[in-house]
Design a protein around this motif. Structure first.
Motif, PDB file in Angstrom:
ATOM      1  N   LYS A  62     -36.184   8.863 -22.699  1.00  0.00           N
ATOM      2  CA  LYS A  62     -35.096   7.895 -22.933  1.00  0.00           C
ATOM      3  C   LYS A  62     -35.584   6.457 -22.716  1.00  0.00           C
ATOM      4  CE  LYS A  62     -30.896   9.591 -23.836  1.00  0.00           C
ATOM      5  NZ  LYS A  62     -29.641   9.723 -23.163  1.00  0.00           N
ATOM      6  N   LEU A  63     -36.379   6.236 -21.688  1.00  0.00           N
ATOM      7  CA  LEU A  63     -36.904   4.893 -21.426  1.00  0.00           C
ATOM      8  C   LEU A  63     -37.831   4.435 -22.550  1.00  0.00           C
ATOM      9  CD1 LEU A  63     -37.566   5.037 -17.579  1.00  0.00           C
ATOM     10  CD2 LEU A  63     -35.793   3.727 -18.756  1.00  0.00           C
ATOM     11  N   ALA A  64     -38.658   5.349 -23.052  1.00  0.00           N
ATOM     12  CA  ALA A  64     -39.559   5.019 -24.159  1.00  0.00           C
ATOM     13  C   ALA A  64     -38.754   4.701 -25.421  1.00  0.00           C
ATOM     14  CB  ALA A  64     -40.525   6.169 -24.419  1.00  0.00           C
ATOM     15  N   GLU A  65     -37.708   5.490 -25.672  1.00  0.00           N
ATOM     16  CA  GLU A  65     -36.852   5.236 -26.832  1.00  0.00           C
ATOM     17  C   GLU A  65     -36.112   3.907 -26.686  1.00  0.00           C
ATOM     18  OE1 GLU A  65     -35.796   9.881 -27.998  1.00  0.00           O
ATOM     19  OE2 GLU A  65     -34.528   8.799 -26.576  1.00  0.00           O
ATOM     20  N   THR A  66     -35.678   3.611 -25.456  1.00  0.00           N
ATOM     21  CA  THR A  66     -34.999   2.338 -25.190  1.00  0.00           C
ATOM     22  C   THR A  66     -35.937   1.171 -25.463  1.00  0.00           C
ATOM     23  OG1 THR A  66     -33.611   3.388 -23.514  1.00  0.00           O
ATOM     24  CG2 THR A  66     -33.763   0.991 -23.431  1.00  0.00           C
ATOM     25  N   ALA A  67     -37.174   1.277 -24.994  1.00  0.00           N
ATOM     26  CA  ALA A  67     -38.163   0.217 -25.211  1.00  0.00           C
ATOM     27  C   ALA A  67     -38.446   0.040 -26.707  1.00  0.00           C
ATOM     28  CB  ALA A  67     -39.450   0.531 -24.464  1.00  0.00           C
ATOM     29  N   LEU A  68     -38.554   1.143 -27.424  1.00  0.00           N
ATOM     30  CA  LEU A  68     -38.816   1.091 -28.865  1.00  0.00           C
ATOM     31  C   LEU A  68     -37.657   0.394 -29.605  1.00  0.00           C
ATOM     32  CD1 LEU A  68     -40.650   2.024 -31.239  1.00  0.00           C
ATOM     33  CD2 LEU A  68     -39.265   4.093 -31.316  1.00  0.00           C
ATOM     34  N   LEU A  69     -36.434   0.763 -29.248  1.00  0.00           N
ATOM     35  CA  LEU A  69     -35.271   0.159 -29.900  1.00  0.00           C
ATOM     36  C   LEU A  69     -35.058  -1.293 -29.463  1.00  0.00           C
ATOM     37  CD1 LEU A  69     -33.063   3.327 -29.921  1.00  0.00           C
ATOM     38  CD2 LEU A  69     -33.678   1.991 -31.941  1.00  0.00           C
ATOM     39  N   ALA A  70     -35.441  -1.623 -28.235  1.00  0.00           N
ATOM     40  CA  ALA A  70     -35.386  -3.029 -27.794  1.00  0.00           C
ATOM     41  C   ALA A  70     -36.348  -3.871 -28.629  1.00  0.00           C
ATOM     42  CB  ALA A  70     -35.729  -3.146 -26.310  1.00  0.00           C
ATOM     43  N   ALA A  71     -37.539  -3.327 -28.870  1.00  0.00           N
ATOM     44  CA  ALA A  71     -38.519  -4.037 -29.704  1.00  0.00           C
ATOM     45  C   ALA A  71     -37.998  -4.193 -31.133  1.00  0.00           C
ATOM     46  CB  ALA A  71     -39.851  -3.285 -29.704  1.00  0.00           C
ATOM     47  N   LEU A  72     -37.378  -3.146 -31.662  1.00  0.00           N
ATOM     48  CA  LEU A  72     -36.813  -3.205 -33.006  1.00  0.00           C
ATOM     49  C   LEU A  72     -35.667  -4.221 -33.069  1.00  0.00           C
ATOM     50  CD1 LEU A  72     -36.878  -2.056 -35.875  1.00  0.00           C
ATOM     51  CD2 LEU A  72     -35.321  -0.259 -35.100  1.00  0.00           C
ATOM     52  N   CYS A  73     -34.880  -4.270 -32.013  1.00  0.00           N
ATOM     53  CA  CYS A  73     -33.786  -5.238 -31.925  1.00  0.00           C
ATOM     54  C   CYS A  73     -34.340  -6.668 -31.930  1.00  0.00           C
ATOM     55  CB  CYS A  73     -32.983  -4.980 -30.655  1.00  0.00           C
ATOM     56  SG  CYS A  73     -31.389  -5.767 -30.654  1.00  0.00           S
ATOM     57  N   TYR A  74     -35.384  -6.895 -31.161  1.00  0.00           N
ATOM     58  CA  TYR A  74     -36.034  -8.208 -31.120  1.00  0.00           C
ATOM     59  C   TYR A  74     -36.546  -8.609 -32.505  1.00  0.00           C
ATOM     60  CZ  TYR A  74     -39.762 -11.600 -30.549  1.00  0.00           C
ATOM     61  OH  TYR A  74     -40.575 -12.693 -30.708  1.00  0.00           O
ATOM     62  N   VAL A  75     -37.228  -7.677 -33.166  1.00  0.00           N
ATOM     63  CA  VAL A  75     -37.814  -7.962 -34.482  1.00  0.00           C
ATOM     64  C   VAL A  75     -36.727  -8.273 -35.508  1.00  0.00           C
ATOM     65  CG1 VAL A  75     -39.073  -6.920 -36.416  1.00  0.00           C
ATOM     66  CG2 VAL A  75     -39.954  -6.690 -34.092  1.00  0.00           C
ATOM     67  N   THR A  76     -35.667  -7.456 -35.546  1.00  0.00           N
ATOM     68  CA  THR A  76     -34.620  -7.693 -36.539  1.00  0.00           C
ATOM     69  C   THR A  76     -33.873  -8.997 -36.271  1.00  0.00           C
ATOM     70  OG1 THR A  76     -33.064  -6.301 -35.304  1.00  0.00           O
ATOM     71  CG2 THR A  76     -34.233  -5.272 -37.128  1.00  0.00           C
ATOM     72  N   PHE A  77     -33.660  -9.313 -35.001  1.00  0.00           N
ATOM     73  CA  PHE A  77     -32.975 -10.553 -34.667  1.00  0.00           C
ATOM     74  C   PHE A  77     -33.851 -11.771 -34.960  1.00  0.00           C
ATOM     75  CE2 PHE A  77     -32.136 -13.926 -31.468  1.00  0.00           C
ATOM     76  CZ  PHE A  77     -30.917 -14.352 -31.964  1.00  0.00           C
ATOM     77  N   THR A  78     -35.118 -11.688 -34.619  1.00  0.00           N
ATOM     78  CA  THR A  78     -36.008 -12.841 -34.731  1.00  0.00           C
ATOM     79  C   THR A  78     -36.501 -13.077 -36.153  1.00  0.00           C
ATOM     80  OG1 THR A  78     -36.719 -12.476 -32.452  1.00  0.00           O
ATOM     81  CG2 THR A  78     -38.125 -13.882 -33.796  1.00  0.00           C
ATOM     82  N   PHE A  79     -36.876 -12.013 -36.834  1.00  0.00           N
ATOM     83  CA  PHE A  79     -37.541 -12.178 -38.130  1.00  0.00           C
ATOM     84  C   PHE A  79     -36.647 -11.890 -39.341  1.00  0.00           C
ATOM     85  CE2 PHE A  79     -40.883 -11.206 -35.005  1.00  0.00           C
ATOM     86  CZ  PHE A  79     -41.585 -12.402 -35.091  1.00  0.00           C
ATOM     87  N   LEU A  80     -35.519 -11.236 -39.139  1.00  0.00           N
ATOM     88  CA  LEU A  80     -34.584 -10.995 -40.241  1.00  0.00           C
ATOM     89  C   LEU A  80     -33.306 -11.792 -39.980  1.00  0.00           C
ATOM     90  CD1 LEU A  80     -35.022  -7.135 -40.649  1.00  0.00           C
ATOM     91  CD2 LEU A  80     -36.139  -8.954 -41.951  1.00  0.00           C
ATOM     92  N   GLN A  81     -33.490 -13.091 -39.777  1.00  0.00           N
ATOM     93  CA  GLN A  81     -32.402 -13.969 -39.373  1.00  0.00           C
ATOM     94  C   GLN A  81     -32.309 -15.162 -40.325  1.00  0.00           C
ATOM     95  OE1 GLN A  81     -32.149 -17.314 -36.037  1.00  0.00           O
ATOM     96  NE2 GLN A  81     -32.550 -15.327 -35.143  1.00  0.00           N
ATOM     97  N   ILE A  82     -31.087 -15.513 -40.682  1.00  0.00           N
ATOM     98  CA  ILE A  82     -30.854 -16.749 -41.438  1.00  0.00           C
ATOM     99  C   ILE A  82     -30.105 -17.684 -40.493  1.00  0.00           C
ATOM    100  CG2 ILE A  82     -29.730 -17.811 -43.426  1.00  0.00           C
ATOM    101  CD1 ILE A  82     -29.895 -15.013 -44.787  1.00  0.00           C
ATOM    102  N   LYS A  83     -30.816 -18.699 -40.051  1.00  0.00           N
ATOM    103  CA  LYS A  83     -30.237 -19.632 -39.080  1.00  0.00           C
ATOM    104  C   LYS A  83     -29.415 -20.695 -39.810  1.00  0.00           C
ATOM    105  CE  LYS A  83     -32.591 -20.080 -35.343  1.00  0.00           C
ATOM    106  NZ  LYS A  83     -33.719 -20.370 -34.492  1.00  0.00           N
ATOM    107  N   ILE A  84     -28.221 -20.966 -39.292  1.00  0.00           N
ATOM    108  CA  ILE A  84     -27.332 -21.972 -39.866  1.00  0.00           C
ATOM    109  C   ILE A  84     -27.197 -23.106 -38.852  1.00  0.00           C
ATOM    110  CG2 ILE A  84     -25.019 -22.430 -40.766  1.00  0.00           C
ATOM    111  CD1 ILE A  84     -24.882 -19.328 -41.304  1.00  0.00           C
ATOM    112  N   PRO A  85     -27.844 -24.254 -39.127  1.00  0.00           N
ATOM    113  CA  PRO A  85     -27.787 -25.372 -38.175  1.00  0.00           C
ATOM    114  C   PRO A  85     -26.367 -25.912 -38.009  1.00  0.00           C
ATOM    115  CG  PRO A  85     -29.512 -25.707 -39.825  1.00  0.00           C
ATOM    116  CD  PRO A  85     -28.672 -24.554 -40.288  1.00  0.00           C
ATOM    117  N   VAL A  86     -26.076 -26.349 -36.797  1.00  0.00           N
ATOM    118  CA  VAL A  86     -24.787 -26.930 -36.451  1.00  0.00           C
ATOM    119  C   VAL A  86     -25.059 -28.329 -35.887  1.00  0.00           C
ATOM    120  CG1 VAL A  86     -22.756 -26.685 -34.958  1.00  0.00           C
ATOM    121  CG2 VAL A  86     -23.816 -24.665 -35.941  1.00  0.00           C
ATOM    122  N   PRO A  87     -24.214 -29.315 -36.183  1.00  0.00           N
ATOM    123  CA  PRO A  87     -24.430 -30.660 -35.633  1.00  0.00           C
ATOM    124  C   PRO A  87     -24.639 -30.636 -34.111  1.00  0.00           C
ATOM    125  CG  PRO A  87     -22.597 -30.688 -37.185  1.00  0.00           C
ATOM    126  CD  PRO A  87     -23.027 -29.257 -37.034  1.00  0.00           C
TER     127      PRO A  87
END
Length: 198
Positions: free
Chosen positions: A10-35
């Motif tokens: 479970k810990l290994a799976e959690t670490a794997l999914l945490a890494a996947l979460c980081y990658v999808t958030f960081t690299f599959l992101q469209i940032k919308i600037p706000v003033p």
């Protein structure tokens, strides 16, 4: 020994999914600037958080999302100040999804495809609906009272955040339900779909 083995998996799976979460958030992101140098974004990080909760249960899934997306915030100069808020909200998404899927519906104990589909939809919607409400509301108060942002700027960001969070939730719910129900038979065959607590 068997319980320790299950915990390590479970810990290994959690670490794997945490890494996947980081990658999808960081690299599959469209940032919308706000003033004012702030931003909101369209991303798939929440989708991985909800998927993790469906696969691993609320605690492990919530931790995967919280850790992955908090690291994403800490590595981004625009989001670094909101990392504590991110950790709490993503953990809550996982806990709510896990509560509905595993504590209420016990989906890992079922073999009925329609039942699993129905409850994976309900659990995903519950976790993501919480985020649609909580993210802009807590963001508004966090920006104004913790970070000292002027009320007008915090209000503009909250409104934009509501729109992007709602869009993210719609896309994430569809994606998660599809991926979870596609992966589930293979994971069950491999013996990886064990009954989960919240």
């Amino acid at each position: 020994m068997n319980k320790q083995h299950d915990t390590l998996i479970k810990l290994a799976e959690t670490a794997l999914l945490a890494a996947l979460c980081y990658v999808t958030f960081t690299f599959l992101q469209i940032k919308i600037p706000v003033p004012g140098g702030d931003a909101t974004s369209i991303h798939l990080g929440n989708a991985v958080c909800v998927l993790a909760a469906l696969l691993l249960g609320g605690w492990y899934g919530g931790l995967a999302g919280a850790i992955g997306m908090t690291i994403g915030d800490l590595m981004d100069p625009v989001y670094i100040t909101v990392a504590p808020k991110t950790f709490v909200l993503k953990l809550c998404i996982g806990l709510i999804t896990g509560l509905v899927a595993h504590r209420i519906a016990h989906i890992n104990q079922s073999h009925d495809k329609k039942y699993i589909l129905k409850w994976s939809i309900l659990a995903s919607v519950a976790g993501l609906a919480f985020n649609v409400v909580a993210d802009p509301v807590t963001g508004y108060f966090y920006k104004q009272y913790i970070l000292g942002q002027p009320q007008e700027m915090a209000s503009v960001l909250a409104k934009l955040s509501t729109a992007t969070t709602f869009f993210n939730a719609l896309v994430s719910a569809v994606l998660v339900v599809f991926v979870y129900n596609a992966l589930r038979p293979a994971l069950a065959k491999a013996g990886l779909m064990k009954p989960s607590a919240v």
